[in-house]
Write a protein that holds these residues in place. Structure first.
Motif, PDB file in Angstrom:
ATOM      1  N   PHE A   1      19.515  29.534 -26.534  1.00  0.00           N
ATOM      2  CA  PHE A   1      20.222  28.319 -25.358  1.00  0.00           C
ATOM      3  C   PHE A   1      20.591  28.826 -24.444  1.00  0.00           C
ATOM      4  O   PHE A   1      20.362  29.335 -23.286  1.00  0.00           O
ATOM      5  CB  PHE A   1      20.129  26.957 -25.684  1.00  0.00           C
ATOM      6  CG  PHE A   1      19.648  26.218 -26.292  1.00  0.00           C
ATOM      7  CD1 PHE A   1      17.808  25.843 -26.127  1.00  0.00           C
ATOM      8  CD2 PHE A   1      19.649  26.076 -28.119  1.00  0.00           C
ATOM      9  CE1 PHE A   1      17.208  25.279 -27.086  1.00  0.00           C
ATOM     10  CE2 PHE A   1      18.794  25.174 -28.488  1.00  0.00           C
ATOM     11  CZ  PHE A   1      17.326  25.067 -28.090  1.00  0.00           C
TER      12      PHE A   1
ATOM     13  N   GLN B   1      18.555  30.468 -20.956  1.00  0.00           N
ATOM     14  CA  GLN B   1      19.226  29.970 -19.453  1.00  0.00           C
ATOM     15  C   GLN B   1      19.862  31.327 -18.708  1.00  0.00           C
ATOM     16  O   GLN B   1      19.197  30.656 -17.038  1.00  0.00           O
ATOM     17  CB  GLN B   1      20.753  29.191 -19.725  1.00  0.00           C
ATOM     18  CG  GLN B   1      21.005  27.459 -19.856  1.00  0.00           C
ATOM     19  CD  GLN B   1      22.430  27.177 -20.695  1.00  0.00           C
ATOM     20  OE1 GLN B   1      23.079  27.906 -20.453  1.00  0.00           O
ATOM     21  NE2 GLN B   1      21.571  25.660 -19.254  1.00  0.00           N
TER      22      GLN B   1
ATOM     23  N   ASP C   1      23.275  28.391 -30.699  1.00  0.00           N
ATOM     24  CA  ASP C   1      23.557  27.901 -28.865  1.00  0.00           C
ATOM     25  C   ASP C   1      23.363  29.152 -28.133  1.00  0.00           C
ATOM     26  O   ASP C   1      22.991  29.861 -27.176  1.00  0.00           O
ATOM     27  CB  ASP C   1      25.041  27.590 -28.978  1.00  0.00           C
ATOM     28  CG  ASP C   1      25.490  26.314 -28.579  1.00  0.00           C
ATOM     29  OD1 ASP C   1      24.212  25.335 -29.074  1.00  0.00           O
ATOM     30  OD2 ASP C   1      26.645  25.813 -29.073  1.00  0.00           O
TER      31      ASP C   1
ATOM     32  N   ASN D   1      15.424  21.576 -29.355  1.00  0.00           N
ATOM     33  CA  ASN D   1      15.008  21.206 -28.622  1.00  0.00           C
ATOM     34  C   ASN D   1      17.012  21.598 -27.691  1.00  0.00           C
ATOM     35  O   ASN D   1      16.962  19.950 -28.130  1.00  0.00           O
ATOM     36  CB  ASN D   1      14.035  20.445 -28.004  1.00  0.00           C
ATOM     37  CG  ASN D   1      12.436  21.174 -28.489  1.00  0.00           C
ATOM     38  OD1 ASN D   1      12.482  22.079 -27.834  1.00  0.00           O
ATOM     39  ND2 ASN D   1      11.882  20.358 -29.432  1.00  0.00           N
ATOM     40  N   LYS D   2      16.830  22.151 -26.544  1.00  0.00           N
ATOM     41  CA  LYS D   2      17.736  21.037 -25.599  1.00  0.00           C
ATOM     42  C   LYS D   2      17.420  19.932 -24.415  1.00  0.00           C
ATOM     43  O   LYS D   2      17.043  19.666 -24.038  1.00  0.00           O
ATOM     44  CB  LYS D   2      18.105  22.330 -24.378  1.00  0.00           C
ATOM     45  CG  LYS D   2      19.367  22.256 -24.476  1.00  0.00           C
ATOM     46  CD  LYS D   2      19.911  23.697 -23.233  1.00  0.00           C
ATOM     47  CE  LYS D   2      21.817  23.581 -22.671  1.00  0.00           C
ATOM     48  NZ  LYS D   2      21.805  24.591 -21.764  1.00  0.00           N
TER      49      LYS D   2
ATOM     50  N   HIS E   1      23.501  17.774 -26.918  1.00  0.00           N
ATOM     51  CA  HIS E   1      22.662  17.785 -26.022  1.00  0.00           C
ATOM     52  C   HIS E   1      22.049  18.874 -26.802  1.00  0.00           C
ATOM     53  O   HIS E   1      20.577  19.346 -25.980  1.00  0.00           O
ATOM     54  CB  HIS E   1      23.661  19.321 -25.295  1.00  0.00           C
ATOM     55  CG  HIS E   1      23.911  20.180 -26.112  1.00  0.00           C
ATOM     56  ND1 HIS E   1      24.768  20.054 -26.585  1.00  0.00           N
ATOM     57  CD2 HIS E   1      23.175  21.551 -25.683  1.00  0.00           C
ATOM     58  CE1 HIS E   1      25.366  21.991 -27.093  1.00  0.00           C
ATOM     59  NE2 HIS E   1      23.920  22.135 -26.967  1.00  0.00           N
ATOM     60  N   LEU E   2      21.422  18.837 -27.937  1.00  0.00           N
ATOM     61  CA  LEU E   2      19.868  18.882 -28.779  1.00  0.00           C
ATOM     62  C   LEU E   2      19.767  17.592 -29.432  1.00  0.00           C
ATOM     63  O   LEU E   2      20.297  17.544 -29.914  1.00  0.00           O
ATOM     64  CB  LEU E   2      20.577  20.373 -29.593  1.00  0.00           C
ATOM     65  CG  LEU E   2      21.371  21.730 -28.900  1.00  0.00           C
ATOM     66  CD1 LEU E   2      21.817  22.182 -30.383  1.00  0.00           C
ATOM     67  CD2 LEU E   2      20.633  21.913 -28.151  1.00  0.00           C
TER      68      LEU E   2
END
Length: 361
Positions: free
Chosen positions: A251, A255, A248, A358-359, A334-335
């Motif tokens: 990602f 963001q 996490d 990947n997200k 979510h991945l």
């Protein structure tokens, strides 16, 4: 927002604990046994165990209040000010606010104790200017603040928990640990450096790593080292797996850069993209150096992590992870993951299975 609150609360309890103990210790140094010293005349309110307890309560309360206010000042400066002004002005502003805060807290507590115990303490405006006891206390606070700062710098340098282990001499002989490593590397760094020039490129990297440093504490990561435009992150195996921290973080960093994309475009004409390689396992950790001491990691894990990251360009992906580590993770909804095959990494005799993550959305 939730992460920021957690950061503040963590800073708060550390600050309150440190300053409460520091000021309580000062009251003991200052008042304990003073009535038994030859040549000293002590008024009744400050004599005996009762006077010592009053001083302990008063200075302990001062320490707690100072801890709350100092932590708030540090949090606000670190989050909103530190990256916008020079370090000299940052230190100057904080020192001024610390001093004003100290005067206010001392005045409030002295007024309260004057009322409670009928002690005639001077708290008129400007009382502190010629009060020798106040300046002696401030000198003590300056000295112990150096200790607090030193502890924080050491924690940032060596990582949470590592500094204490170094003090205990744990790493003087190599120790085996199970850790996770992430190699983060700037994509197209050569092209960006040529376009920006070395001075602006250095500012660009500085901004990137500043954003990374805002993300790192939220996912219990440690920054092992910076190498040019590359950062090496590390977790204990347990902390890296907890809440998928090691995945996490990547990602969250993406963001962060996306939210600041306009800033990067306006200032540099390019938005940074990073590629990452992730792997974990057992390796050796030890203390190295004499003139400059560091913690060094030795073993296949760190080399494999670097080699996995080097495969990102070949497979045209941003994030690669070894299958061995992926199997220990609980990938969230979510991945998504994709198996890219087995590769023979440089310097290894056996192939390593790699996946990309990947997200979704």
């Amino acid at each position: 927002m939730k992460r920021s609150i957690q950061q503040y609360l963590k800073l708060l309890w550390q600050s309150v604990l440190f300053w409460s103990i520091a000021m309580a210790m000062y009251s003991i140094f200052r008042y304990y046994g003073i009535d038994e010293e030859e040549g000293f005349t002590v008024i009744r309110e400050y004599s005996g165990i009762q006077g010592t307890l009053r001083a302990l309560l008063g200075f302990g309360t001062i320490g707690a209040l100072l801890g709350i206010l100092y932590a708030t000042i540090d949090f606000v400066f670190d989050k909103y000010v530190a990256n916008r002004i020079l370090l000299f002005y940052d230190v100057l502003c904080r020192t001024f606010l610390y001093f004003i805060t100290s005067v206010i807290v001392f005045t409030i507590i002295m007024n309260i104790f004057s009322e409670l115990y009928g002690i005639n303490l001077d708290t008129q405006p400007g009382w502190w200017q010629h009060n020798k006891s106040f300046w002696a206390t401030i000198l003590y606070m300056v000295l112990v603040s150096f200790v607090f700062t030193f502890i924080n710098i050491a924690k940032e340098k060596f990582g949470k928990g590592v500094f204490l282990k170094m003090l205990m001499g744990k790493y003087r002989t190599p120790q085996e640990e199970k850790r996770i490593f992430m190699f983060l590397d700037l994509k197209d760094s050569t092209t960006i450096a040529e376009n920006l020039g070395h001075f602006k490129y250095s500012q660009f990297i500085q901004d990137c790593f500043y954003d990374l440093n805002e993300v790192v504490p939220k996912y219990d990561a440690e920054i092992y080292q910076y190498v040019g435009d590359e950062a090496v992150l590390s977790w204990s195996y347990k902390k890296g797996l907890a809440n998928n921290n090691c995945v996490d973080l990547f990602f969250a960093f993406q963001q962060k850069k996306q939210r600041k994309s306009q800033y990067y475009m306006d200032k540099y004409g390019v938005v940074p993209e990073f590629k990452a390689g992730l792997h974990g396992g057992k390796l050796m950790v030890t203390e190295v150096g004499v003139i400059k001491k560091e913690i060094a990691y030795h073993g296949d894990v760190i080399n494999t992590s670097a080699r996995i990251q080097a495969q990102c360009n070949k497979h045209k992906v941003r994030f690669l992870i070894s299958e061995k580590l992926l199997q220990d993770l609980k990938i969230k909804t979510h991945l998504t993951t994709e198996f890219l095959g087995s590769v023979l990494l440089k310097g290894k005799q056996e192939e390593v299975k790699i996946h990309t993550i990947n997200k979704v959305g």
